[in-house]
Write a protein that holds these residues in place. Structure first.
Motif, PDB file in Angstrom:
ATOM      1  N   TYR A 129     -10.964   1.479  15.368  1.00  0.00           N
ATOM      2  CA  TYR A 129     -10.064  -0.101  15.076  1.00  0.00           C
ATOM      3  C   TYR A 129     -10.392  -0.824  16.271  1.00  0.00           C
ATOM      4  N   PHE A 130      -9.710  -1.861  16.249  1.00  0.00           N
ATOM      5  CA  PHE A 130      -9.863  -2.960  17.124  1.00  0.00           C
ATOM      6  C   PHE A 130      -9.649  -2.550  18.746  1.00  0.00           C
ATOM      7  N   ASP A 131     -10.097  -3.006  19.895  1.00  0.00           N
ATOM      8  CA  ASP A 131      -9.884  -2.709  21.238  1.00  0.00           C
ATOM      9  C   ASP A 131      -9.874  -1.202  21.446  1.00  0.00           C
ATOM     10  N   ASP A 132     -10.698  -0.366  20.779  1.00  0.00           N
ATOM     11  CA  ASP A 132     -10.875   1.067  21.111  1.00  0.00           C
ATOM     12  C   ASP A 132      -9.767   1.900  20.559  1.00  0.00           C
ATOM     13  N   ASP A 133      -8.828   1.301  19.514  1.00  0.00           N
ATOM     14  CA  ASP A 133      -8.078   1.970  19.083  1.00  0.00           C
ATOM     15  C   ASP A 133      -8.779   2.875  18.107  1.00  0.00           C
ATOM     16  N   THR A 134      -7.950   4.021  17.857  1.00  0.00           N
ATOM     17  CA  THR A 134      -8.472   4.989  16.531  1.00  0.00           C
ATOM     18  C   THR A 134      -7.446   4.977  15.574  1.00  0.00           C
ATOM     19  N   ALA A 135      -8.118   5.016  14.138  1.00  0.00           N
ATOM     20  CA  ALA A 135      -7.386   4.685  13.335  1.00  0.00           C
ATOM     21  C   ALA A 135      -7.893   5.891  12.079  1.00  0.00           C
ATOM     22  N   TYR A 136      -7.047   6.400  11.210  1.00  0.00           N
ATOM     23  CA  TYR A 136      -7.462   7.473  10.140  1.00  0.00           C
ATOM     24  C   TYR A 136      -7.082   7.124   8.754  1.00  0.00           C
ATOM     25  N   LEU A 137      -7.887   7.562   7.855  1.00  0.00           N
ATOM     26  CA  LEU A 137      -7.718   7.341   6.615  1.00  0.00           C
ATOM     27  C   LEU A 137      -6.603   7.980   6.192  1.00  0.00           C
ATOM     28  N   SER A 138      -5.756   7.493   5.182  1.00  0.00           N
ATOM     29  CA  SER A 138      -4.468   8.284   4.886  1.00  0.00           C
ATOM     30  C   SER A 138      -4.591   9.414   3.832  1.00  0.00           C
ATOM     31  N   GLN A 139      -3.919  10.506   4.158  1.00  0.00           N
ATOM     32  CA  GLN A 139      -4.081  11.635   3.530  1.00  0.00           C
ATOM     33  C   GLN A 139      -2.972  11.684   2.468  1.00  0.00           C
ATOM     34  N   SER A 140      -1.903  10.716   2.743  1.00  0.00           N
ATOM     35  CA  SER A 140      -0.739  10.871   1.948  1.00  0.00           C
ATOM     36  C   SER A 140       0.348   9.873   2.312  1.00  0.00           C
ATOM     37  N   GLY A 141       0.950   9.034   1.364  1.00  0.00           N
ATOM     38  CA  GLY A 141       1.992   7.943   2.028  1.00  0.00           C
ATOM     39  C   GLY A 141       3.170   8.476   2.114  1.00  0.00           C
ATOM     40  N   GLN A 142       3.506   9.617   1.891  1.00  0.00           N
ATOM     41  CA  GLN A 142       4.750  10.217   1.882  1.00  0.00           C
ATOM     42  C   GLN A 142       5.872   9.978   2.864  1.00  0.00           C
ATOM     43  N   LEU A 143       5.422   9.689   4.284  1.00  0.00           N
ATOM     44  CA  LEU A 143       6.170   9.589   5.414  1.00  0.00           C
ATOM     45  C   LEU A 143       6.701   8.049   5.139  1.00  0.00           C
ATOM     46  N   TYR A 144       5.878   7.147   4.590  1.00  0.00           N
ATOM     47  CA  TYR A 144       6.190   5.619   4.757  1.00  0.00           C
ATOM     48  C   TYR A 144       6.998   5.543   3.387  1.00  0.00           C
ATOM     49  N   LEU A 145       6.945   6.429   2.341  1.00  0.00           N
ATOM     50  CA  LEU A 145       7.882   6.193   1.381  1.00  0.00           C
ATOM     51  C   LEU A 145       8.975   6.700   1.729  1.00  0.00           C
ATOM     52  N   GLU A 146       9.423   7.794   2.663  1.00  0.00           N
ATOM     53  CA  GLU A 146      10.716   8.169   3.002  1.00  0.00           C
ATOM     54  C   GLU A 146      11.161   6.773   3.878  1.00  0.00           C
ATOM     55  N   ALA A 147      10.556   5.980   4.351  1.00  0.00           N
ATOM     56  CA  ALA A 147      11.086   4.910   5.146  1.00  0.00           C
ATOM     57  C   ALA A 147      11.639   3.899   4.147  1.00  0.00           C
ATOM     58  N   ALA A 148      10.505   3.574   2.984  1.00  0.00           N
ATOM     59  CA  ALA A 148      10.963   2.649   1.931  1.00  0.00           C
ATOM     60  C   ALA A 148      12.085   3.095   0.971  1.00  0.00           C
ATOM     61  N   VAL A 149      12.253   4.320   0.923  1.00  0.00           N
ATOM     62  CA  VAL A 149      13.436   4.694   0.000  1.00  0.00           C
ATOM     63  C   VAL A 149      14.563   4.580   0.425  1.00  0.00           C
ATOM     64  N   MET A 150      14.847   4.354   1.962  1.00  0.00           N
ATOM     65  CA  MET A 150      16.097   3.971   2.349  1.00  0.00           C
ATOM     66  C   MET A 150      16.401   2.527   2.192  1.00  0.00           C
ATOM     67  N   SER A 151      15.582   1.797   1.745  1.00  0.00           N
ATOM     68  CA  SER A 151      15.703   0.591   1.153  1.00  0.00           C
ATOM     69  C   SER A 151      15.828   0.044  -0.141  1.00  0.00           C
ATOM     70  N   HIS A 152      15.104   1.000  -0.901  1.00  0.00           N
ATOM     71  CA  HIS A 152      14.875   0.637  -2.381  1.00  0.00           C
ATOM     72  C   HIS A 152      15.584   1.825  -3.254  1.00  0.00           C
ATOM     73  N   GLY A 153      15.932   2.999  -2.719  1.00  0.00           N
ATOM     74  CA  GLY A 153      16.373   3.951  -3.713  1.00  0.00           C
ATOM     75  C   GLY A 153      15.587   4.879  -4.041  1.00  0.00           C
ATOM     76  N   ARG A 154      14.437   4.214  -4.957  1.00  0.00           N
ATOM     77  CA  ARG A 154      13.496   4.909  -5.614  1.00  0.00           C
ATOM     78  C   ARG A 154      12.182   4.289  -5.652  1.00  0.00           C
ATOM     79  N   VAL A 155      11.076   4.892  -4.898  1.00  0.00           N
ATOM     80  CA  VAL A 155       9.886   4.155  -4.771  1.00  0.00           C
ATOM     81  C   VAL A 155       8.733   5.017  -5.064  1.00  0.00           C
ATOM     82  N   PHE A 156       7.371   4.512  -5.291  1.00  0.00           N
ATOM     83  CA  PHE A 156       6.371   5.043  -5.582  1.00  0.00           C
ATOM     84  C   PHE A 156       5.074   4.638  -4.801  1.00  0.00           C
TER      85      PHE A 156
END
Lengths: 431, 431
Positions: B174-201
């Motif tokens: 990534y920029f400035d020598d940061d390292t990024a990885y390609l996602s294997q699953s969005g689960q952890l992010y959806l756990e954040a979103a579900v606290m806002s929207h109740g049900r998400v996919f």
């Protein structure tokens, strides 16, 4: 049927249980107004000793922002506001009262703080509303395409070559020292698929390793590409218009509450109808110069040009037929003027600017080979793409939209980073 | 209304123009049978001198496979086959007759040749049919979620950390020598979103840099993750069941022709109804051992186990409550038996095996911190994820499906690489 805030109208005078969170609370020892949310909407819960009992009053007093809870009570219509409902609380059951104060308060926070806490910021009213409008835009897109004989073809993210040059590409070490790049557009792949399915679209993340730090740039964003066989430039514009009309219609049907939270004036959206304005690039250049712009005859519209032009009209504007030499190699030329490309950009009104780009594709093998040469591209890279012009080539056109830009326009969001759940910017990869 | 082959029934006895391609042709000097396709389906065009004229006969004779063309003619019902329509051709207008012979013929080609020519192979009948079923599965998924108060939250592809270990991750500079990885699953992010929207996919590409070369592995594939607040393990299984029932219903409604092209026996699909079979992992292990498997008490089901078990029953099988120690750190434990995780895998029948994996998530901060420690993971990486347990944590569950596996099962496709438009495999990044 379990109770959801968005369906409160159907539960008037009934006792219900709301499962959700307390967004905020005001009031004192005699009455508390709890702002409740359950994901589908927001609703006020009223707690008084008479109606709710002593225990509920004690609960209401000690609850802090973002307490998760079940609240029992009776639904009633707001005495003054139509389409607003309240709950007379009879029982409060906290699920978790935060041990620490919730980091996001009503006071102003800087953008870095909010972005660092994006996982929590998503719960804020405006951020909640933006994502719901975004969802409607997504669903309206799928709906329009299903109703018009398109099928979804997922173009690949890992690609061996760049579509239009290798700058701004993220590079990956694939197996056995092969190099892969993250896709910037699925267009070339859709051109293959359209020869099988007639009409196709993709809708997925694309990536730009661009060192731009503007309010309109993300390094990862969602793009929809559509491609149609036996379809010329003009028919393509009609499809783009139909798609945009369906999106606006659905948002106005489903998201009036969200737009109100966002303080979005909906009158400009209501005014939009087909046919959109169609102007050639040459006409637009002349018009802009009259308005004081120094745009050149072969220039793309600058941000200021787009703002100026789109504030002048109520309808979206197709800017057609750019000078071919500044456009991509795959665009077909105008048979009436070889110097022009059969392309169009769609500009959203109210100063917003470009939301769609599209063109008819060059379908003749010899001509496209010549264009590849003119653009100093490596024809070997386009081996398989050229096959599409060898075996049953047909007139075809396509276009693409950026989901975040459309969401930004419709929600009236200044910075595009708020229109995607977890923005990725040049200096931001977290959370 | 313009003519499309899939709507041929509505055009019987009418003269229409089909815009498409000639897939194949048989016949001799007296009669030609052109197999036509237009993206929406296949149809036979009959050319005789009496009905079509001399010019059409000459055209029909010289056309080669994958000629693009417009064909005018009258639609009639097939004399013997119901729901099959033909065209009595009156005019043939070639758009492009390939100058070179089309590379894919009726003869057997090896998989490497076909994958090298994936951009053309997509036009073959079976490949066409698979993509159309895949499209129905996608639309049925969006439909089910929209009808059940879910909104789409696009989780990021570029992520700073691994969800479950860093092996099998594609790494990016990534920029400035940061390292990024390609996602294997969005689960952890959806756990954040579900606290806002109740049900998400979410529903997007995920990536595994796995050096597996089996018929069930791709390095890039499409995954759907769903997450629900105020939802326990049992409710989650009901949602999974509802989603799968909607998918099968829509495919049987919309894709009978495609399934026929694929020679897919639809009787097993028609037999599927809720409730699906529910068995604990312990029950399944005992059952498999009786059937001769050497599966251990803490083992995941092997491919042979899944085949054996799912051939025994007509319905999909939920295998619940695996030993917790072999499962991910975020899974909640069974309150009735701390050694078990509140998780389930859904196995498709007919020997197919796992298509969905899901679990209730641990929602208690202290317990999840303990699990992170037990799994020797770095708690710092989970900073923001732990916030979700600090501020208004609620019971929540989620599950995910692999689009290609579901498509593989429903279409009866042996190798998963045919279920995605442009497969990416350990040794394949092209076209």
């Amino acid at each position: 049927m379990s109770f959801k805030i968005k369906n409160a109208r159907d539960f008037v005078d009934q006792e219900v249980i709301m499962e959700g969170w307390m967004y905020n609370r005001r009031g004192s020892g005699k009455i508390y107004f709890m702002q409740l949310r359950d994901g589908t909407g927001f609703m006020q819960g009223i707690v008084t000793e008479d109606e709710s009992g002593k225990e509920s009053m004690e609960q209401a007093e000690k609850l802090t922002a973002e307490t998760s809870l079940r609240v029992t009570g009776k639904i009633s219509q707001h005495p003054k506001k139509e389409d607003t409902f309240e709950m007379i609380v009879t029982k409060i059951e906290p699920v978790q009262i935060p041990a620490e104060e919730y980091p996001i308060s009503k006071k102003e926070h800087g953008p870095d703080f909010l972005l660092d806490n994006r996982h929590l910021w998503l719960r804020s009213g405006k951020q909640w509303a933006i994502q719901r409008v975004r969802n409607t835009i997504i669903n309206a897109t799928y709906e329009y395409f299903a109703d018009n004989d398109f099928i979804k073809i997922d173009s690949p993210i890992l690609t061996p070559n760049a579509c239009e040059g290798t700058t701004e590409l993220f590079e990956i070490n694939y197996f056995d020292d092969d190099t892969a790049y993250l896709s910037q557009s699925g267009q070339l792949y859709l051109e293959a698929a359209v020869m099988s399915h007639g009409r196709v679209f993709d809708f997925g993340p694309v990536f730009r390793a661009e060192k731009s730090k503007t309010r309109r740039h993300l390094t990862e964003f969602w793009m929809m590409d559509a491609e149609m066989a036996y379809c010329d430039h003009k028919m393509s514009m009609e499809i783009q218009e139909g798609l945009m009309m369906n999106i606006i219609k659905r948002v106005l049907e489903k998201n009036m509450k969200e737009l109100a939270i966002l303080e979005r004036d909906v009158e400009p959206l209501k005014k939009i109808q087909g046919p959109f304005i169609r102007k050639t690039h040459a006409e637009v250049v002349a018009e802009l110069r009259e308005m004081g712009s120094d745009i050149g005859e072969k220039d793309d519209l600058g941000a200021d040009d787009e703002t100026m032009l789109t504030k002048k009209y109520d309808l979206p504007i197709f800017v057609e037929k750019y000078p071919a030499e500044v456009k991509a190699f795959y665009m077909k030329r105008d048979p009436e003027n070889e110097g022009l490309a059969l392309c169009c950009d769609l500009l959203a009104p109210e100063g917003y600017g470009e939301i769609i780009g599209g063109s008819e594709r060059e379908d003749n093998l010899d001509i496209i080979l010549k264009r590849i040469e003119e653009h100093k591209l490596d024809p070997k890279v386009f081996d398989w793409y050229l096959d599409l012009r060898k075996y049953g080539s047909v007139p075809h056109s396509g276009f693409g939209y950026g989901l975040e830009r459309i969401t930004g326009w419709i929600t009236g969001t200044h910075h595009i980073r708020e229109t995607i759940p977890f923005p990725r910017l040049i200096n931001r990869l977290r959370p």
